[in-house]
Design a protein around this motif. Structure first.
Motif, PDB file in Angstrom:
ATOM      1  N   TYR A 265      41.737  35.987  35.329  1.00 23.20           N
ATOM      2  CA  TYR A 265      42.059  35.296  36.586  1.00 23.20           C
ATOM      3  C   TYR A 265      42.400  33.839  36.308  1.00 23.20           C
ATOM      4  CZ  TYR A 265      40.514  39.105  39.609  1.00 23.20           C
ATOM      5  OH  TYR A 265      40.425  40.307  40.284  1.00 23.20           O
ATOM      6  N   ASN A 266      43.339  33.296  37.112  1.00 25.79           N
ATOM      7  CA  ASN A 266      43.613  31.860  37.033  1.00 25.79           C
ATOM      8  C   ASN A 266      43.464  31.246  38.429  1.00 25.79           C
ATOM      9  OD1 ASN A 266      46.129  32.216  38.474  1.00 25.79           O
ATOM     10  ND2 ASN A 266      47.011  32.970  36.579  1.00 25.79           N
ATOM     11  N   ASP A 267      43.683  29.927  38.516  1.00 25.25           N
ATOM     12  CA  ASP A 267      43.413  29.229  39.788  1.00 25.25           C
ATOM     13  C   ASP A 267      44.593  29.264  40.757  1.00 25.25           C
ATOM     14  OD1 ASP A 267      45.031  27.649  38.259  1.00 25.25           O
ATOM     15  OD2 ASP A 267      44.055  25.751  38.779  1.00 25.25           O
ATOM     16  N   THR A 268      45.626  30.065  40.473  1.00 22.66           N
ATOM     17  CA  THR A 268      46.765  30.129  41.403  1.00 22.66           C
ATOM     18  C   THR A 268      46.499  31.216  42.448  1.00 22.66           C
ATOM     19  OG1 THR A 268      47.955  31.783  40.119  1.00 22.66           O
ATOM     20  CG2 THR A 268      48.307  29.476  39.503  1.00 22.66           C
ATOM     21  N   TYR A 269      47.493  31.473  43.302  1.00 24.16           N
ATOM     22  CA  TYR A 269      47.311  32.447  44.379  1.00 24.16           C
ATOM     23  C   TYR A 269      48.241  33.648  44.235  1.00 24.16           C
ATOM     24  CZ  TYR A 269      44.977  28.336  46.087  1.00 24.16           C
ATOM     25  OH  TYR A 269      44.150  27.240  46.168  1.00 24.16           O
ATOM     26  N   ALA A 270      48.978  33.696  43.119  1.00 27.10           N
ATOM     27  CA  ALA A 270      49.929  34.799  42.929  1.00 27.10           C
ATOM     28  C   ALA A 270      49.305  35.882  42.064  1.00 27.10           C
ATOM     29  CB  ALA A 270      51.190  34.267  42.274  1.00 27.10           C
ATOM     30  N   GLU A 271      49.772  37.106  42.279  1.00 25.80           N
ATOM     31  CA  GLU A 271      49.303  38.241  41.465  1.00 25.80           C
ATOM     32  C   GLU A 271      50.406  38.600  40.474  1.00 25.80           C
ATOM     33  OE1 GLU A 271      48.952  43.072  42.027  1.00 25.80           O
ATOM     34  OE2 GLU A 271      49.200  41.812  43.782  1.00 25.80           O
TER      35      GLU A 271
END
Length: 413
Positions: A275-281
């Motif tokens: 997981y990263n801190d962005t909002y895209a999958e």
């Protein structure tokens, strides 16, 4: 006579002459003629995508040799004259006479549709080229193609033009190594462009190196001015390194990539996620090394199990309030994952293989993720907590957005 004419005209609109539609109007396209007539049916289109797809089809044959454990190095070369060559150190295409057709096996594989060694599981347990269409299509859509086979101490060569054999199989020397080299020049009467893009091909070759850990893929381009550009792809970490590469410029929530693999009922699944801190999958799926860009049963199995495991962990560890419920979209916010499955009998939707259709793969992937991801969460509670918290935040944001939207609509009314 007048009666006959009248009955002929009854089915047509008044004033439109009737053209005889009989058996002579039914055409049968023999062999590779069909490929040249309707190329998009086999390679997607005749623009840039189809041009590059031809390279993938030939490279996939070398990758299948690697999957079978017979090849460790593949070289793809863009020549200065506009042709492409793909060589590997695999077993080499068989050159002996085909028992039924009395032609060299290499000629059968390159000039006949649905001819190949991947229909049973004798030579290849799993493979990406499984329709026996790939390299023969590339041959049909090429101005010329040359194949060189190093096998049993001899070097064999054969040449084709637009899918037709122009020089028969001949021995041109001796060798101590083995392998196959296929060189071709795309037919500019078929393709709207014959210019290859370094970036498009490099991205696919890098992807293949990630998916097959330890395999060496060399990509080389010779320019007209004599300059040479070269890149070597080799990743011993496999799809773990792939996920790290995809997350390169982002801030990851947990440093360690979640990774697990397992074989069940003959299907092996390998999954890496972070997981990263962005909002895209960003979830990339592969079946037998082929990028299934439209997803399929392996993707739906992964998604449903991920949603179930994260929700179950959140509830069991009191990280979720009763009113909170996370949807699959909430849980996949900021997720980068690679799902790679190897299936003995893959069923793709179409020759370009963009979607996997095997129904049994969904259950297998789902049960593997259920079991191994739940175990990982139990052993790494800090990572599990971050994943659940990210999903809860996404769910709350979604709920807040829905309320704001409803409020605006009410005011408008």
């Amino acid at each position: 006579m007048a009666e006959d004419k009248k009955s002929d005209m009854t089915d047509a609109a008044p004033g439109i002459p009737v053209e005889a539609y009989d058996g002579s109007k039914i055409q049968v396209l023999e062999g590779l003629e069909a490929v040249r007539k309707r190329p998009a049916m086999y390679i997607g289109d005749t623009f840039q995508r189809g041009l590059h797809h031809c390279v993938y089809e030939v490279v996939d044959n070398s990758i299948d040799e690697a999957l079978a454990g017979h090849c460790s190095r593949i070289e793809v070369k863009l020549e200065a004259d506009g042709s492409v060559s793909v060589s590997d150190n695999g077993r080499g295409i068989p050159v002996d006479l085909h028992p039924k057709l009395k032609k060299p096996a290499v000629e059968v594989a390159l000039t006949m549709l649905h001819a190949g060694g991947k229909f049973d599981h004798g030579s290849y347990k799993v493979s990406g080229g499984l329709h026996g269409v790939g390299v023969s299509c590339v041959n049909a859509l090429s101005e010329w193609m040359e194949v060189e086979v190093r096998r049993e101490g001899k070097i064999y060569r054969m040449r084709f033009e637009r899918g037709i054999t122009t020089s028969p199989l001949e021995v041109i020397g001796s060798c101590t190594d083995r392998g196959t080299k296929v060189t071709w020049y795309p037919d500019d009467g078929i393709f709207t462009t014959t210019e290859y893009s370094w970036d498009i091909l490099a991205a696919r070759l890098r992807e293949l190196a990630f998916l097959n850990k330890g395999i060496e893929i060399v990509f080389r381009q010779e320019q007209r001015d004599g300059a040479v550009r070269e890149e070597l792809f080799r990743y011993d970490g496999g799809i773990r390194e792939f996920v790290q590469h995809l997350n390169k410029n982002k801030l990851s929530l947990h440093p360690e990539v979640i990774y697990f693999e397992k074989e069940q009922d003959g299907v092996s699944a390998e999954i890496a996620m972070q997981y990263n801190d962005t909002y895209a999958e960003s979830v990339l799926t592969y079946a037998n090394n082929i990028n299934t860009i439209e997803g399929g049963t392996h993707l739906s199995g992964f998604r449903s199990a991920l949603t179930r495991v994260v929700n179950a962990y959140g509830r069991a560890n009191k990280l979720l309030k009763e009113e909170d419920s996370m949807s699959g979209d909430d849980i996949r916010e900021g997720l980068v994952a690679v799902v790679s499955v190897k299936v003995p009998d893959p069923q793709f939707e179409g020759q370009t293989k963009t979607k996997l259709g095997n129904s049994e793969v969904e259950g297998i992937v789902s049960s593997i993720v259920n079991e191994l991801l739940a175990t990982f969460f139990e052993e790494n509670p800090a990572v599990a907590r971050k994943v659940v918290e990210k999903g809860v935040l996404a769910a709350r944001a979604r709920e807040a957005a829905r309320k704001a939207r409803d409020l605006t609509r009410r005011k408008g009314a």
